[in-house]
Scaffold this motif. Structure first.
Motif, PDB file in Angstrom:
ATOM      1  N   ALA A 178      69.096 -39.868  18.766  1.00 50.88           N
ATOM      2  CA  ALA A 178      68.198 -38.759  19.265  1.00 50.88           C
ATOM      3  C   ALA A 178      67.531 -38.093  17.784  1.00 50.88           C
ATOM      4  N   LEU A 179      68.188 -37.951  16.764  1.00 48.89           N
ATOM      5  CA  LEU A 179      67.702 -37.483  15.579  1.00 48.89           C
ATOM      6  C   LEU A 179      66.809 -38.650  14.945  1.00 48.89           C
ATOM      7  N   VAL A 180      67.496 -39.864  14.842  1.00 46.41           N
ATOM      8  CA  VAL A 180      66.608 -40.842  14.171  1.00 46.41           C
ATOM      9  C   VAL A 180      65.320 -41.091  14.963  1.00 46.41           C
ATOM     10  N   SER A 181      65.338 -41.244  16.081  1.00 49.89           N
ATOM     11  CA  SER A 181      64.082 -41.499  16.950  1.00 49.89           C
ATOM     12  C   SER A 181      63.086 -40.417  16.855  1.00 49.89           C
ATOM     13  N   PHE A 182      63.529 -39.144  16.579  1.00 53.54           N
ATOM     14  CA  PHE A 182      62.844 -37.902  16.470  1.00 53.54           C
ATOM     15  C   PHE A 182      62.297 -37.941  14.996  1.00 53.54           C
TER      16      PHE A 182
END
Length: 283
Positions: A178-182
């Motif tokens: 979730a963080l990497v994609s954001f």
């Protein structure tokens, strides 16, 4: 006229800074320091202040509810925090501190009408299957208008956050992904996400999973599929938050936005909030 999803998202951006002073206001730090918490950084108080509505929760529950934090990071603060001060004392400290901070920042504004509309909006929020939103909605309403506004903003913020987790799960994104994609869509620099406590290896592994999925390029930027996937996550988040806004109606939501704007701007101009955050916005 139905409330559009763009208005739902804009209201989140207006209300988020009002809620977020809980984690940055010196008035709140002063109160939690008196309870025995280390305030050299915000994290020792962040976890118990945010989790207190759940009661004396363990680190697994708090990790699940907060989602994007490494459970090991949560475990350094919860449940040890409850031995320093029980949830009831933290709930009192956050109301007292936020009340004083808002009085300092926006005390010259008559917030009675804004508080009334915000409470109606929060009361209309859909809290089913939204544990943090429901836990905050379960708390008694304060009496003072500026605290009613803050409490409503907190209910709405946490209800939206719970819905955002549902959207991430629907997209098949684990907490690190979730963080990497954001970060991949430029929401914030990668280093901003370090506060969530994941190691460089865990970040790299999540990035590789998203490369294999076709969401992220090898340089960490989003592919077209990744950008579209993240936008769908945000759309679902807005849609899940929308029922309360639709009940309140376009005219009332617009009026609330007009009334909240001076408070939001006072908080932003105070310099208390960070300019970049993991939310992809200041604060």
């Amino acid at each position: 006229m139905s409330v559009e999803l763009s208005m739902v998202r804009q209201m989140w951006k207006l209300l988020e800074p009002v809620h977020a002073i809980l984690y940055y206001a010196p008035e709140v730090f002063a109160r939690v320091e008196k309870l025995g918490f280390d305030t050299d950084t915000r994290w020792p108080s962040y976890f118990p202040l945010r989790a207190a509505p759940l009661g004396a929760a363990g680190h697994e529950l708090v990790s699940a509810a907060f989602y994007s934090f490494n459970p090991a990071t949560v475990g350094r603060h919860v449940p040890a925090a409850w031995a320093i001060a029980p949830p009831g004392e933290l709930l009192a400290a956050r109301l007292d501190g936020v009340g004083e901070a808002l009085d300092r920042l926006a005390g010259d504004h008559d917030l009675a009408e804004a508080a009334g509309l915000a409470r109606r909006l929060a009361d209309a929020a859909a809290t089913a299957a939204r544990p943090l939103g429901a836990a905050n909605a379960d708390l008694p309403w304060p009496a003072e208008p500026h605290l009613v506004l803050w409490h409503a903003a907190t209910i709405l913020r946490e209800t939206r956050g719970d819905g955002h987790i549902a959207a991430l799960l629907t997209a098949g994104l684990d907490p690190v992904e979730a963080l990497v994609s954001f970060a991949a869509v430029g929401a914030a620099p990668v280093e901003v996400f370090a506060s969530r406590g994941w190691s460089a290896q865990q970040w790299a592994d999540a990035r590789q999973r998203l490369v294999e999925r076709g969401w992220v390029n090898q340089d960490g930027t989003a592919t077209d599929a990744g950008a579209a996937g993240r936008e769908e996550v945000e759309r679902i988040t807005d849609e899940l938050a929308a029922p309360g806004y639709r009940k309140l109606g376009t005219e009332n939501v617009g009026r609330l936005a007009q009334l909240v704007m001076p408070v939001t701007m006072a908080v932003v101009r105070s310099g208390l909030l960070p300019t970049r955050s993991t939310l992809g916005m200041g604060g």
